[in-house]
Design a protein around this motif. Structure first.
Motif, short mmCIF file in Angstrom:
data_model
loop_
_atom_site.label_atom_id
_atom_site.label_comp_id
_atom_site.label_asym_id
_atom_site.label_seq_id
_atom_site.Cartn_x
_atom_site.Cartn_y
_atom_site.Cartn_z
N UNK A 175 0.87 -1.17 0.00
CA UNK A 175 0.00 0.00 0.00
C UNK A 175 0.90 1.22 0.00
N UNK A 176 0.31 2.38 0.16
CA UNK A 176 1.07 3.63 0.15
C UNK A 176 1.23 4.16 1.57
N UNK A 177 2.44 4.47 1.97
CA UNK A 177 2.68 5.08 3.28
C UNK A 177 2.12 6.49 3.36
N UNK A 178 2.19 7.21 2.25
CA UNK A 178 1.67 8.58 2.21
C UNK A 178 0.17 8.59 2.49
N UNK A 179 -0.52 7.56 2.00
CA UNK A 179 -1.97 7.50 2.16
C UNK A 179 -2.39 6.99 3.53
N UNK A 180 -1.66 6.02 4.07
CA UNK A 180 -2.10 5.36 5.29
C UNK A 180 -1.54 5.98 6.56
N UNK A 181 -0.32 6.49 6.53
CA UNK A 181 0.24 7.21 7.69
C UNK A 181 0.82 8.55 7.21
N UNK A 182 -0.07 9.47 6.83
CA UNK A 182 0.38 10.74 6.26
C UNK A 182 1.21 11.59 7.22
N UNK B 218 11.85 1.56 3.61
CA UNK B 218 10.53 1.03 3.29
C UNK B 218 9.89 1.94 2.25
N UNK B 219 9.40 1.36 1.17
CA UNK B 219 8.77 2.14 0.12
C UNK B 219 7.34 1.68 -0.13
N UNK B 220 6.46 2.64 -0.41
CA UNK B 220 5.09 2.31 -0.78
C UNK B 220 4.99 2.03 -2.26
N UNK B 221 3.79 1.67 -2.73
CA UNK B 221 3.61 1.30 -4.13
C UNK B 221 3.17 2.46 -5.01
N UNK B 222 3.08 3.66 -4.46
CA UNK B 222 2.73 4.80 -5.31
C UNK B 222 3.94 5.22 -6.13
N UNK B 223 3.72 6.14 -7.06
CA UNK B 223 4.81 6.59 -7.92
C UNK B 223 5.48 7.84 -7.38
N UNK B 224 5.19 8.21 -6.13
CA UNK B 224 5.73 9.43 -5.54
C UNK B 224 7.03 9.15 -4.80
N UNK B 225 8.05 9.95 -5.02
CA UNK B 225 9.35 9.72 -4.39
C UNK B 225 9.29 9.91 -2.87
N UNK B 226 8.26 10.61 -2.39
CA UNK B 226 8.12 10.84 -0.94
C UNK B 226 7.44 9.68 -0.22
N UNK B 227 7.05 8.66 -0.95
CA UNK B 227 6.33 7.53 -0.35
C UNK B 227 7.31 6.53 0.26
N UNK B 228 7.98 6.96 1.35
CA UNK B 228 8.97 6.09 1.98
C UNK B 228 9.03 6.36 3.48
N UNK B 229 9.69 5.46 4.18
CA UNK B 229 9.91 5.58 5.62
C UNK B 229 11.26 4.94 5.90
N UNK B 230 12.21 5.73 6.40
CA UNK B 230 13.56 5.16 6.52
C UNK B 230 14.34 5.61 7.76
N UNK B 231 13.63 6.13 8.77
CA UNK B 231 14.36 6.49 9.99
C UNK B 231 13.46 6.32 11.20
N UNK C 145 -12.09 8.76 1.01
CA UNK C 145 -12.03 9.68 -0.12
C UNK C 145 -11.09 9.19 -1.20
N UNK C 146 -10.54 10.13 -1.97
CA UNK C 146 -9.64 9.80 -3.06
C UNK C 146 -8.21 9.87 -2.57
N UNK C 147 -7.46 8.82 -2.81
CA UNK C 147 -6.07 8.75 -2.35
C UNK C 147 -5.11 8.90 -3.53
N UNK C 148 -3.90 9.26 -3.20
CA UNK C 148 -2.84 9.43 -4.18
C UNK C 148 -2.70 8.16 -5.03
N UNK C 149 -2.66 8.34 -6.35
CA UNK C 149 -2.52 7.24 -7.31
C UNK C 149 -3.71 6.28 -7.28
N UNK C 150 -4.84 6.72 -6.71
CA UNK C 150 -6.03 5.87 -6.57
C UNK C 150 -5.74 4.56 -5.84
N UNK C 151 -4.80 4.62 -4.90
CA UNK C 151 -4.53 3.45 -4.06
C UNK C 151 -5.56 3.44 -2.94
#
Length: 491
Positions: free
Chosen positions: A339-346, A372-385, A424-430
């Motif tokens: 899933x997308x980290x940006x969408x689930x833990x903004x 950790x990377x999400x499946x969206x196409x956004x470079x900010x969709x990650x968690x690494x610290x 609602x509507x999430x980034x990349x329709x995820x």
């Protein structure tokens, strides 16, 4: 020598610890088998463990009442839940089981209050504290709520103008009000003084000119809010003492003023090494207020707190499956989740909030530093610290393993759904993941159910204005995939 992930955790923290333990090599959360939940619901899914909400309320209430008793404090303690933190019915309903008061922050919060009243979840004696900027609609609904008989509804003035706008109403009752004090922000802030509230130097003059002889209002509360929360720092205690000075000045002029509201909540655990002495902080708050009142010869006020994140944050979690690991260079390995980290833990990407991140399985495997990377196409969709170690260490695994690696982000129960726009509507329709509620029955047995399934394409298209009857969500024929052949081709 094998350095397993279990060895890393055991050597770095006290483990097991509250809420987290291993059972049959699988992580549990407050005794709940996460392996069982994955088998029942698949991944990804988010869940709320409702009993934790009551535990948090009882903990704070007991510590405040104990400090009040130990210090011979004559005021009372009142716990408020901030609805903006998590508006879900099952969350608010669970908090109300513990007789909390409520705090609102917008016009539609009043509709929520009326809904709860109609369902007999609250009565008109419940204290309702109204914060936030008062739009015309919000202010109107607050007045209507008070006129309907909610006599413990307190309108917190965010500015002098809000009081002047009350004159527009044909009031047939005396409005209970509070005054919010604008605080000076911390040094690293982008601005010096909060936009919220009335500057402390103007309180006394404003009271004498507009409130003292105003038969339509009754000043009951001083509202003091520090955005960074209640912390044992020079900054917090400096602002706290300034608020006590303002309260003392006002109290000498205003007999009806009898409450101080400590907005800004307690922190929650965001890593396994978290330490915070709640008992010490609460005792210091009570002691400081009592000492100030004795010094200025004024009665000790009732104390209100507005705990949102503290109430529900530690009750939530989101579970993911690692789909793939990617070695992008000599030093960086990525675990891609489903899933997308940006969408689930903004909060993680918007304000760099940290959460407790733990694997659910493979604790006996060696560990490595990963992103950790999400499946969206956004470079900010990650968690690494991590908040403590500044890097993420997780178990290694082989692509040929029969069981995938599962990851959990814990203590995500506050704000995530509100910020991401649940349903609602999430980034990349995820889509929003499946939402599961976990509770205990009268005998202490676990019970759980799906509150809402994973968001469907039709649900999203309806929001976006597509005619789902004309645009089928599955226009291509079903295709059977030979998994063995596919795996062979991939390898």
């Amino acid at each position: 020598m094998k350095n397993s992930y279990f060895d890393l955790i055991e050597q770095s923290y006290y483990f097991p610890q509250e809420g987290f333990d291993l059972r049959n090599d699988y992580l549990t959360f407050h005794g709940v088998s996460l392996k069982y939940l994955i088998e029942q619901y698949g991944t990804p899914f988010r869940f709320i463990y409702l009993p934790k909400i009551g535990d948090q309320i009882k903990k704070a209430r007991n510590l405040f009442n104990r400090a009040i008793k130990n210090n011979g404090y004559k005021g009372s303690y009142n716990y408020c839940y901030c609805t903006k933190c998590n508006h879900f019915y099952h969350v608010v309903n669970e908090a109300l089981k513990h007789n909390v008061n409520l705090e609102t922050s917008s016009s539609y919060d009043i509709d929520l209050i009326l809904h709860l009243y109609k369902e007999k979840k609250i009565d008109k004696n419940r204290t309702i504290v109204h914060n936030g900027y008062k739009t015309e609609e919000y202010l109107t609904k607050i007045i209507q709520l008070q006129q309907a008989g909610f006599h413990n509804s307190i309108l917190i003035l965010d500015s002098e103008r809000e009081l002047h706008r009350l004159k527009m109403f044909n009031l047939n009752h005396k409005v209970k009000i509070g005054m919010r004090m604008a605080i000076n922000e911390e040094i690293q802030s982008a601005y010096y003084t909060s936009r919220l509230g009335i500057p402390s130097g103007e309180f006394k003059k404003f009271y004498k000119k507009h409130i003292h002889n105003n038969a339509k209002v009754e000043l009951k509360m001083l509202h003091f809010f520090v955005d960074s929360g209640i912390k044992d720092t020079l900054y917090y205690w400096g602002e706290f003492q300034r608020a006590l000075g303002v309260y003392s000045e006002l109290k000498k002029e205003c007999e009806t003023l009898n409450s101080i509201n400590l907005g800004g909540g307690f922190p929650i655990r965001n890593h396994l090494g978290f330490e915070y002495n709640y008992e010490y902080m609460i005792n210091e708050i009570i002691k400081n207020i009592k000492e100030a009142c004795i010094k200025d010869n004024i009665p000790e006020p009732d104390i209100y707190t507005e705990f949102g994140k503290y109430t529900v944050g530690e009750s939530g979690a989101i579970i993911f499956e690692v789909l793939e690991q990617k070695q992008q260079n000599d030093t960086e390995i990525w675990y891609i989740i489903n899933n997308s980290l940006m969408n689930t833990i903004p909060d993680a990407w918007s304000i760099h909030e940290k959460f407790i991140l733990l694997p659910l399985n493979k604790w006996d495997n060696e560990y490595q530093r990963i992103n950790i990377g999400g499946i969206s196409c956004d470079h900010s969709d990650y968690y690494n610290s991590e908040d403590l170690n500044q890097e993420i260490l997780l178990p290694k695994y082989k692509e040929t393993d029969k069981e995938p690696l599962y990851l959990g982000f814990f203590h995500t129960g506050a704000y995530q759904d509100s910020i991401s726009g649940y349903g609602g509507i999430k980034h990349c329709l995820i889509p929003s993941p499946k939402h599961v509620i976990i509770d205990r029955d009268e005998k202490g047995n676990f019970k759980h159910y799906v509150y809402r399934e994973e968001q469907s394409a039709d649900e999203m298209f309806k929001i976006l204005g597509y005619n789902t009857k004309e645009h089928s969500t599955n226009p291509v024929p079903n295709v059977e995939i030979n998994n063995k052949r596919l795996q062979k081709e991939v390898n």
